[in-house]
Design a protein around this motif. Structure first.
Motif, short mmCIF file in Angstrom:
data_model
loop_
_atom_site.label_atom_id
_atom_site.label_comp_id
_atom_site.label_asym_id
_atom_site.label_seq_id
_atom_site.Cartn_x
_atom_site.Cartn_y
_atom_site.Cartn_z
N GLY A 1 -8.29 -8.31 13.79
CA GLY A 1 -8.20 -9.75 13.57
C GLY A 1 -7.88 -10.12 12.15
N ALA A 2 -7.65 -9.17 11.23
CA ALA A 2 -7.38 -9.52 9.83
C ALA A 2 -6.01 -10.13 9.70
CB ALA A 2 -7.50 -8.26 8.97
N ALA A 3 -5.91 -11.05 8.70
CA ALA A 3 -4.62 -11.69 8.47
C ALA A 3 -3.61 -10.71 7.95
CB ALA A 3 -4.80 -12.85 7.49
N ALA A 4 -4.03 -9.74 7.10
CA ALA A 4 -3.12 -8.72 6.60
C ALA A 4 -3.82 -7.39 6.71
CB ALA A 4 -2.77 -8.99 5.13
N PRO A 5 -3.07 -6.30 6.91
CA PRO A 5 -3.70 -5.00 7.09
C PRO A 5 -4.49 -4.62 5.85
CG PRO A 5 -1.40 -4.94 7.73
CD PRO A 5 -1.62 -6.22 7.05
N ALA B 1 -5.47 5.39 3.42
CA ALA B 1 -5.14 5.89 2.07
C ALA B 1 -4.62 7.29 2.13
CB ALA B 1 -6.39 5.81 1.20
N ALA B 2 -5.25 8.08 2.97
CA ALA B 2 -4.76 9.46 3.10
C ALA B 2 -3.36 9.47 3.65
CB ALA B 2 -5.71 10.26 4.00
N GLY B 3 -3.12 8.54 4.59
CA GLY B 3 -1.78 8.49 5.17
C GLY B 3 -0.76 8.05 4.16
N SER B 4 -1.11 7.13 3.25
CA SER B 4 -0.12 6.63 2.28
C SER B 4 0.18 7.67 1.24
CB SER B 4 -0.65 5.34 1.63
OG SER B 4 -1.80 5.64 0.89
N ALA B 5 -0.81 8.53 0.95
CA ALA B 5 -0.58 9.54 -0.07
C ALA B 5 0.29 10.67 0.44
CB ALA B 5 -1.92 10.10 -0.54
N SER B 6 0.25 10.88 1.71
CA SER B 6 1.06 11.97 2.27
C SER B 6 2.49 11.54 2.42
CB SER B 6 0.49 12.39 3.63
OG SER B 6 0.59 11.31 4.53
N THR B 7 3.34 12.52 2.40
CA THR B 7 4.77 12.22 2.58
C THR B 7 5.07 12.16 4.06
OG1 THR B 7 5.28 14.57 2.54
CG2 THR B 7 5.37 13.37 0.44
N HIS C 1 5.01 -3.10 3.25
CA HIS C 1 5.59 -2.79 1.95
C HIS C 1 4.81 -3.50 0.84
CE1 HIS C 1 8.59 -1.99 -1.15
NE2 HIS C 1 8.61 -3.31 -1.41
N ASP C 2 4.50 -4.77 1.05
CA ASP C 2 3.78 -5.53 0.03
C ASP C 2 2.36 -4.99 -0.17
OD1 ASP C 2 6.01 -7.07 -0.22
OD2 ASP C 2 5.25 -8.75 0.99
N ALA C 3 1.77 -4.48 0.94
CA ALA C 3 0.41 -3.95 0.82
C ALA C 3 0.40 -2.52 0.33
CB ALA C 3 -0.29 -4.04 2.18
N GLY C 4 1.58 -1.92 0.15
CA GLY C 4 1.67 -0.55 -0.32
C GLY C 4 1.22 0.45 0.71
N LEU C 5 1.38 0.13 2.01
CA LEU C 5 0.98 1.01 3.10
C LEU C 5 2.19 1.73 3.67
CD1 LEU C 5 -1.52 -1.38 4.91
CD2 LEU C 5 -2.06 0.51 3.37
N PRO C 6 1.97 2.87 4.31
CA PRO C 6 3.09 3.58 4.92
C PRO C 6 3.67 2.78 6.08
CG PRO C 6 1.03 4.59 5.54
CD PRO C 6 0.70 3.59 4.48
N TYR C 7 4.90 3.04 6.38
CA TYR C 7 5.60 2.29 7.44
C TYR C 7 5.25 2.92 8.79
CZ TYR C 7 8.23 0.76 3.36
OH TYR C 7 8.58 0.28 2.13
#
Length: 1106
Positions: free
Chosen positions: A43-47, A54-60, A183-189
């Motif tokens: 239910g959050a307005a943004a992820p 975080a672990a997912g964003s750090a990984s390639t 992209h704006d939240a700096g999260l992986p796609y």
């Protein structure tokens, strides 16, 4: 969503603008309320980031690998939407997704990597080589990658501009808004449970308005359900992700139908309904699966928009079905309702809809109520009958039977489905059950006009609809209709004194007028009727207004068909007269065409109704129900606990129970009509469906006939017994013959009951009573002949003739009246027939005169046939009775009339008038002199031992002639009609008649000048036992007894009287005896003097020798 407009990729032309931020936030809050607490992440307005994220964003990003626990792509590259039935994204959507990907790549300065090249290039199967080296263990796929891959497969969307297909090679839709948010939240796609809300919202807004958004989400639902079922082993994280996806899919399916504005769409009736998906069925690729329905039912309590959606869909389905017939493909509609019936909460919701029991006209019930169209489907629909019976005029019996068998099979299958549907509603809940009972009751109460003399089809429900209703109600009764009648006491006689669903106010009652009935039912009884009672009375009414009304219509159609055939023959006869008039010929052809069309429709409908009513299984259920009604009626009337096998005492109590008297007449009429129909058309069904209760019913209400007011209904009981004597298969005496002959109840009461009604039917109160009585008595004769082989009945008849003399005298008098009338009417028609037959042999007779004579001949022949059938049976019955009860037929009030009747008819058969009886083909008229004459002679012989009968025959001054007796003896001998002792008995009897005639003539000479006060004022004979009537007139006792047998009134004043009202005139009787004695003495002296004078003269003549 990214609020910066510069960051947004260009939208496709077919995609509407998304709502602004404020509107979006309001809609989001509404959705959160409906979703019912799906988790903070959803239910959050943004992820928001988590340790996993975080672990997912750090990984390639790595190339996606297939998880064998949930994917089947390794075995086939068939696109999954080909299995789910969901449409591929349109070209416009794919073009928009391509533009979004390009814009996103350019804005972020990204270039295609080798992995993206691999994703976009065609996949080639790897070359498989065998190796003995063991495979290295496959590294477990990170949960983030697994979630992204699986959710991509489920929703067929991507937030990665470089991905164009899912893991199965199915094209996906790129979601630029979601991409920018990540992209704006700096999260992986990647797709995850946290951003599903945003993903689904954007997906819904990008589906073309020309496509069903519900169908898009339904495909997602089915894919997530399959994924859940294919999970192997304990995988709580994966299961949680899939369950959240499933919850979101279902919620958005509902949102797509209820709040389409959430996805920037307007309400579209074409798409925003569940009806088409229910019609496709749960097994169809794009139908509502059982998982979806189960989930919907589970959420009914928490989401009040679901039940109306399903109810509206069923209303739509019912409305569409109302325009179809059995010729159309109605199976999807029936199956949709059957699927619906698996879920009682959905049925409860449907039963509360206004259309379930909407106030409609009788024809409107089957079109405008929810269940009506399902019951309307029938082979009796006019457009269907002409398909089953094409060209009915040329169809032979085998072809008609084949079509009727096919019709029965189709209807049986449909009625089985209807039974399942109604059973499901009945069991859903008490409230729904009451709604169904109310619906059935409304059908009955709105269709009273179906039993009118003239039925307007625009004012009543159709035959097919009503027969389906009757058949289904019969099946509802099956659970309590056991062979021991153990639950018959559950049927509450006070049903109509509570608040009955079935309205009988305007129905004729068994033995009460309207005022009595209204007064009785005005006093109410507290409480509610049980389900068995409700269904019992509904089914009873359904038979009256349903199947029995259809039976009546079939009989009317038979008459109509004869009328149409006659008209067509008349029109065809006019054709030669118009040979030279083309205009008239054309009009004739048009008229003939219209008449033929009407005839063929009537014939097709008649064959169809016949086929429906001749269904053996349906009639077996119907007869079983009628047996229950029979036992219940006998229990109510006798105020006992009667069941077959228990003793039923007759006559019934003199005080009739009002509960019985005020019952609707059709309670008994339906039983009689149903059994008569089966006896006539499908007697094989009744072999296992009839018991002692049927004999008990007929005998009880013939013996206690005062319990029933309608004379026609009482006579129907005789017809029912008569029908039971027809030979059937191995039963020479019919279905009821052995029961009537051998059961104790029948032995005790049957003979007296039918004789009693033989007397009562003399006056039925109808305008056709004179002719009705002959038909009734003919059937009574057949019943008596059937049971006469049992000596118990002959002994019983002898006893009754002695113990109840007045009753038996009335019976014999009416039997004599009938014999006199029918013999006279029957034999008198033959001279007319002979004359007409001679005239018609004249070849010079013109067509007009010939037609007139043929019409007269046809009428005379019909009358002769009817009367001679009755005459044969009446004479045969007199022969049987006189052989057993000689004394009863030689009583003073009977014997003279009997002798006169016999002498008259014997003179016609063997005297000079016999020449007028010669007609062509006498067997056609049931006239057989070689049978009739010996029977009349047998009656003479049976009674010839009684001096009273011999004197009565000799005293018949109208018809007795010694020459006739001699001629009869000659015919009997020459034709071989009597032999040996019987012929000798006849000759001896004739001599006794001659001697009695001499004595009678002498008596007439002695008493011929009797004073007028000694003579009977009615008959003109010398009185033997004078009595004084209430009117003070004096007549002979035998005269007034004979008069009262036919007319219970004083012959002079027409005031009611009985034989008990007369007073013996002893003084006059003594005077008559004294006068007779004086005349005898005087006559004796005169005869002595005359004899002496004659002797003296003879002696004088003898001595005179000169």
């Amino acid at each position: 969503m990214d609020p910066n407009p510069e960051q947004q990729p260009p939208a496709a032309s077919s995609t509407p603008d998304a709502p602004d931020q404020e509107t979006m936030e309001q809609i989001r809050k509404r959705r959160l309320a409906k979703l019912g607490g799906g988790g903070a992440g959803a239910g959050a307005a943004a992820p928001t980031t988590s340790s996993t994220a975080a672990a997912g964003s750090a990984s390639t990003q790595k190339p996606e690998t297939s998880d064998p626990s949930i994917s089947t792509a390794g075995s086939s590259h068939v696109p999954e939407n080909a299995l789910s039935g969901q449409e591929q994204p349109t070209k416009q959507e794919m073009a928009a997704a391509g533009e979004s990907r390009a814009a996103a790549a350019q804005a972020e300065g990204q270039s295609k990597t080798s992995s993206s090249d691999m994703a976009s290039s065609p996949r080639h199967p790897p070359k498989i080589t065998r190796s003995n080296t063991p495979r290295p263990p496959i590294a477990e796929e990170p949960i983030e990658d697994w979630a992204d891959r699986v959710l991509t497969n489920i929703f067929r969307v991507s937030v990665n501009p470089t991905r164009e297909t899912d893991s199965h090679g199915v094209p996906v839709i790129f979601l630029p808004d979601a991409h920018h948010e990540l992209h704006d939240a700096g999260l992986p796609y990647k797709l995850s449970a946290d951003n599903l809300d945003t993903i689904i919202l954007e997906l819904g807004s990008r589906v073309s308005h020309h496509r069903s958004l519900f169908e898009q989400f339904l495909g997602c639902w089915k894919r997530v359900c399959r994924a859940l079922k294919m999970l192997r082993g304990p995988a709580p994280q994966k299961e949680a992700i899939l369950k959240e996806a499933r919850r979101m899919c279902f919620s958005n399916c509902i949102f797509a139908l209820t709040v389409p504005e959430l996805f920037s769409r307007q309400l579209n009736p074409q798409f925003d309904t569940l009806a088409p998906y229910l019609l496709r069925g749960p097994e169809h690729e794009s139908g509502l699966c059982m998982d979806f329905l189960t989930e919907a039912v589970a959420r009914l309590d928490e989401d009040d928009t679901i039940a109306p959606l399903f109810t509206k869909a069923m209303v739509d389905i019912s409305s569409r079905l109302s325009t179809l017939s059995m010729n159309d493909d109605v199976k999807p509609y029936i199956n949709a309702m059957l699927t619906y019936c698996r879920f009682p909460p959905l049925l409860n919701a449907v039963a509360q809809h206004p259309c379930f029991h909407m106030a409609q006209s009788a024809p409107g019930i089957e079109k405008n109520t929810i269940l009506g169209p399902f019951f309307r489907i029938s082979p009796l629909q006019p457009e269907v009958t002409t398909v089953y019976f094409t060209g009915p005029r040329t169809m032979d019996k085998p072809r008609i039977k084949t079509s009727q068998n096919a019709l029965q099979m189709t209807l049986t299958a449909h009625q089985t489905n209807l039974k399942t549907i109604i059973n499901s509603f009945i069991r859903a809940s008490p409230q729904t059950r009451n709604q169904v009972l109310d619906w059935f009751a409304y059908i009955m109460n709105a269709n009273h006009k179906r039993r009118a003399m003239q039925v307007d089809p625009r004012e009543v429900s159709s035959d097919g609809f009503m027969i389906n209703v009757t058949a289904v109600l019969d099946t509802l009764c099956e659970p309590f209709m056991d062979s021991t009648f153990s639950k018959v006491d559950r049927i509450d006689i006070n049903y109509f004194k509570r608040n009955p669903r079935v309205n009988i106010t305007d129905e004729t009652k068994l033995n009460a007028d309207q005022a009595e009935s209204d007064a009785f039912y005005a006093s109410k009884v507290a409480g509610e009727s049980n389900f068995i009672t409700e269904v019992f009375f509904l089914t009873l009414a359904a038979h009256h207004y349903g199947s029995e009304a259809a039976n009546s219509k079939m009989r009317n159609l038979e008459k109509d068909i004869k009328f149409y055939l006659k008209n067509i023959a008349t029109i065809e006869a006019e054709r030669p007269k118009l040979a030279n008039r083309p205009d008239q010929i054309r009009l004739l052809e048009e008229t003939l065409k219209r008449h033929v069309a009407v005839l063929e429709r009537a014939m097709a409908l008649k064959f169809a109704i016949e086929g429906v009513l001749l269904d053996e299984k349906m009639q077996a259920r119907s007869l079983q129900f009628m047996r229950y009604v029979t036992v219940w009626l006998l229990r109510v009337a006798s105020q006992s606990d009667y069941t077959p096998g228990k003793i039923l005492k007759l006559p019934l109590p003199a005080s009739q129970p009002q509960a019985f008297s005020c019952l609707p007449e059709y309670a008994l009429q339906d039983i009689v009509d149903n059994f008569k129909f089966v006896y006539r058309y499908i007697p094989q069904v009744i072999l296992s469906a009839v018991g002692d209760e049927m004999i008990a019913l007929c005998i009880t209400f013939l013996e206690s006939s005062e319990y029933i007011r309608n004379p026609y209904l009482k006579s129907s009981l005789v017809s029912l017994l008569f029908s039971g004597t027809w030979p059937t298969y191995h039963l020479k005496k019919g279905v009821l013959g052995d029961l009537m002959t051998n059961t104790k109840f029948a032995n005790d009461y049957l003979l007296h009951a039918v004789m009693k009604f033989y007397i009562e039917c003399e006056s039925t109160g109808t305008h056709t009573q004179f002719y009705d009585k002959f038909n009734i008595r003919y059937e009574i004769f057949q019943v008596i002949k059937c049971i006469w082989s049992n000596d118990v009945y002959t002994q019983q008849l002898t006893q009754q003739s002695k113990s109840n003399r007045s009753f038996f005298v009335r019976f014999v008098n009416l039997l004599l009246n009938d014999a006199t009338y029918v013999l006279d009417e029957g034999l008198s028609k033959f001279p007319k027939i002979h004359e007409l037959q001679v005239k018609l042999r004249d070849p010079s007779l013109d067509a007009k005169d010939r037609d007139k004579l043929e019409e007269e001949l046809k009428t005379a022949e019909g009358q002769a046939q009817s009367y001679m059938q009755l005459a044969n049976e009446t004479v045969n019955m007199m022969k049987l009775f006189t052989s057993t009860l000689r004394e009863a037929f030689t009583m003073p009030e009977i014997v003279q009339r009997l002798a006169g009747m016999l002498d008259y008819n014997l003179d016609i058969l063997t005297g000079p008038k016999s020449k007028t009886l010669k007609v062509d083909n006498p067997e056609k008229y049931y006239f057989s002199p070689k049978t009739l004459l010996p029977q009349i002679v047998d009656i003479y012989l049976n009674l010839g031992f009684d001096p009273a009968f011999v004197e009565a025959v000799a005293g018949d001054g109208r018809s007795y002639r010694a020459e006739t007796m001699e001629t009869t003896a000659y015919i009997l001998k020459s034709k071989g009609l009597k032999h040996g002792p019987e012929l000798q008995q006849w000759e001896n009897l004739c001599k006794r008649f001659e001697k009695a005639k001499v004595d009678f003539d002498m008596m007439e000479l002695d008493f011929g000048d009797a004073p007028p006060e000694f003579e009977d004022p009615i008959m003109g004979d010398l009185m033997k036992d004078p009595v004084i009537l209430p009117s003070k007139h004096v007549v002979d006792r035998s005269t007034i007894i004979q008069h009262l047998l036919s007319d219970p009134k004083d012959p002079f004043t027409r005031q009611p009287m009985t034989i008990g009202d007369v007073i013996p005139d002893s003084e006059l009787k003594e005077k008559i005896e004294q006068w007779k004695e004086g005349r005898r003495t005087e006559a004796a002296k005169q005869r002595a003097s005359a004899a002496a004078a004659k002797q003296q003269q003879a002696d004088g003549d003898a001595m005179d020798t000169t």
